[in-house]
Design a protein around this motif. Structure first.
Motif, PDB file in Angstrom:
ATOM      1  N   ASP C   8      40.961  40.044  40.002  1.00  0.00           N
ATOM      2  CA  ASP C   8      40.536  40.740  41.022  1.00  0.00           C
ATOM      3  C   ASP C   8      41.468  41.415  41.854  1.00  0.00           C
ATOM      4  O   ASP C   8      40.974  41.837  42.979  1.00  0.00           O
ATOM      5  CB  ASP C   8      39.677  39.918  41.767  1.00  0.00           C
ATOM      6  CG  ASP C   8      40.299  38.817  42.733  1.00  0.00           C
ATOM      7  OD1 ASP C   8      41.515  38.885  42.552  1.00  0.00           O
ATOM      8  OD2 ASP C   8      39.793  38.508  43.984  1.00  0.00           O
ATOM      9  N   VAL C  10      44.350  44.449  42.991  1.00  0.00           N
ATOM     10  CA  VAL C  10      44.385  45.862  42.895  1.00  0.00           C
ATOM     11  C   VAL C  10      45.638  46.367  43.405  1.00  0.00           C
ATOM     12  O   VAL C  10      46.557  45.321  44.044  1.00  0.00           O
ATOM     13  CB  VAL C  10      43.365  46.521  43.851  1.00  0.00           C
ATOM     14  CG1 VAL C  10      41.763  46.049  43.620  1.00  0.00           C
ATOM     15  CG2 VAL C  10      43.696  45.932  45.356  1.00  0.00           C
ATOM     16  N   ILE C  40      43.895  52.718  47.352  1.00  0.00           N
ATOM     17  CA  ILE C  40      43.960  52.104  46.047  1.00  0.00           C
ATOM     18  C   ILE C  40      44.473  52.933  44.874  1.00  0.00           C
ATOM     19  O   ILE C  40      43.687  53.863  44.742  1.00  0.00           O
ATOM     20  CB  ILE C  40      42.376  51.564  45.587  1.00  0.00           C
ATOM     21  CG1 ILE C  40      41.833  50.689  46.947  1.00  0.00           C
ATOM     22  CG2 ILE C  40      42.140  50.830  44.611  1.00  0.00           C
ATOM     23  CD1 ILE C  40      41.662  49.227  46.802  1.00  0.00           C
ATOM     24  N   VAL C  43      43.091  49.348  39.660  1.00  0.00           N
ATOM     25  CA  VAL C  43      41.972  48.118  40.096  1.00  0.00           C
ATOM     26  C   VAL C  43      41.948  47.313  39.005  1.00  0.00           C
ATOM     27  O   VAL C  43      41.849  47.778  37.681  1.00  0.00           O
ATOM     28  CB  VAL C  43      40.634  48.806  40.295  1.00  0.00           C
ATOM     29  CG1 VAL C  43      39.518  47.719  40.521  1.00  0.00           C
ATOM     30  CG2 VAL C  43      40.493  49.795  41.431  1.00  0.00           C
ATOM     31  N   MET C  56      34.054  44.648  40.468  1.00  0.00           N
ATOM     32  CA  MET C  56      34.902  44.984  41.705  1.00  0.00           C
ATOM     33  C   MET C  56      34.170  45.711  42.677  1.00  0.00           C
ATOM     34  O   MET C  56      33.079  46.640  42.146  1.00  0.00           O
ATOM     35  CB  MET C  56      36.147  45.771  41.353  1.00  0.00           C
ATOM     36  CG  MET C  56      36.989  44.960  40.525  1.00  0.00           C
ATOM     37  SD  MET C  56      37.723  43.644  41.355  1.00  0.00           S
ATOM     38  CE  MET C  56      39.097  44.308  41.997  1.00  0.00           C
ATOM     39  N   GLN C  86      41.557  41.455  45.920  1.00  0.00           N
ATOM     40  CA  GLN C  86      40.441  42.187  46.472  1.00  0.00           C
ATOM     41  C   GLN C  86      39.945  41.263  47.845  1.00  0.00           C
ATOM     42  O   GLN C  86      39.501  41.899  48.856  1.00  0.00           O
ATOM     43  CB  GLN C  86      39.381  42.532  45.619  1.00  0.00           C
ATOM     44  CG  GLN C  86      38.038  43.061  46.178  1.00  0.00           C
ATOM     45  CD  GLN C  86      36.976  43.438  45.353  1.00  0.00           C
ATOM     46  OE1 GLN C  86      36.852  44.658  44.883  1.00  0.00           O
ATOM     47  NE2 GLN C  86      35.977  42.511  45.277  1.00  0.00           N
TER      48      GLN C  86
END
Lengths: 94, 94, 94, 94, 94, 94, 94
Positions: C8, C10, C40, C43, C56, C86
């Motif tokens: 998870d 980024v 961001i 991801v 996500m 995240q």
């Protein structure tokens, strides 16, 4: 050997320095976690999670790398062994 | 390589500084967690959760960024390697 | 960008002070947890729980508020980025 | 407001002392955990557990009591807000 | 009372010493965890676990024993109340 | 023996040094975790997880290795026993 | 007794030294965890896990061994009782 580990534990026999060299692996003496090599001599039935037994990933005779500080040392028929959880075994060699 | 990591562990070979520069990534020497680059040379079968094996996200040959303080260092055929859990690998590069 | 975060995580690019002002958000310099704004840029696939991948909540291009002390800083093609979970992203802006 | 909290987070606006008095609630200045009152101005989609989203218990406009030390303060269009997890909200008032 | 606790929280009103004596229970002043008696005045909907709401074991009007150091004190219409998790309530009396 | 352990606990009787020697196992006095040998004299019904009882791996009469510092000592009919969780039993001998 | 413990808690009455002797069990005064004997006088409905209530293993009238430092002491109708979680009860005697 008549020692049956419980849960996901295994009984291992530590290897002497000369044996390590033959297998091609040398573990540094000052490594941060001090890994060591050993041979698996007895294997537990596996941990139970949610009512299911998780199969073991190692078997008797496997040569393994494990964390030096893990486990409990015992003496059996004049020889020293260590009982460790499979979680403390990092890898199988060979 | 004949080292098979257990669970979600992988064996990695750290990259030298020159190799990092070629790939376009430079990791700062004083970063808070000191990330480093490495190549994956062996991959475990994946962790087991509730009786199911979680597939690994990395594969042999992947170039990865990982946390410097993670893992256990071993020496194999004269070369240094590190065994780390996939949890300590932050990203795949390239 | 050819960095693929695992799980998870980024990859984010921190915003400069002037950019923050344009978006209408100002983050106080002495806040207890020192939140910061970022964009961001990559991801991960999402964390795996009980064999299922959790989708996500953020996507590439999102402007986000995150906790300043979270994550690992890397340098890529001369620019600085941060890899964070995240979980350490508090909100999407705009 | 164009701030969308992630997971089970909410954005809240703290109430001034006079507003508290009108609502009939007074929070003691020396309380052990120093609870405070606030109005909810934005609500996240809810935490994900075992692949299911847990519905939020609060909604925009709710007056709530929350623990003073929880959350992260941000400034938006000249006003101060706090981003907190719903876990840190003790009760809805009114 | 117009205070609705979230999750498995309840609002309680502590009992004075004379009221305790009437109910037949006396709580020692130097007990290790210093339990106290209180009346439940508001009850949350219950905690959510795996997508299911766990029904509450207490209801408004119940006299309960709870751990003195648990919870957050608030003042409402001139009276003092405490918001505690049901986990901190040991037993219902009467 | 009329002592019924709860959950996954067992009642064990520690072995004297001479008995250990006969079984072929000697436990070192200065081992890091100081393992000891004992005979199982009573076994609990097993821990309950997710509503299911996990069957016990040991039974009355088993000779076991356990961690010396685990458990609670009791005296019964002039003899000393120890109540330990099955988690603190490392292996069955013989 | 009109005290209803919540969850997996029970109310117990500690036994005096003479009563212990009659039952054949003597608990050492300097034991590491200082176990004590008691009679169960009230039993909670059981803990709730994943929406299911786990049945209690003890019932009113059971003589039990429990850890001395566990629980909360209360006074009721001039007598002292202790409220403990069933997790802190080691075994049923007799």
């Amino acid at each position: 050997m008549n020692i049956k580990p419980l849960g996901d534990r295994v009984v291992i026999k530590r290897l002497e320095a000369e044996e390590k060299t033959k297998s091609g692996i040398v573990l540094p003496g000052q490594a941060k976690e001090q890994p060591m090599m050993a041979e698996i001599v007895a294997v537990g039935p596996g941990a139970v999670e949610d009512g299911k037994t998780i199969p073991m990933e190692v078997k008797t005779g496997d040569m393994v790398i494990f964390s030096k500080y893990a486990g409990t040392e015992i003496k059996y028929d004049g020889e020293e062994y260590t009982i460790v959880s499979q979680r403390d075994i990092l890898a199988i060699v060979g």
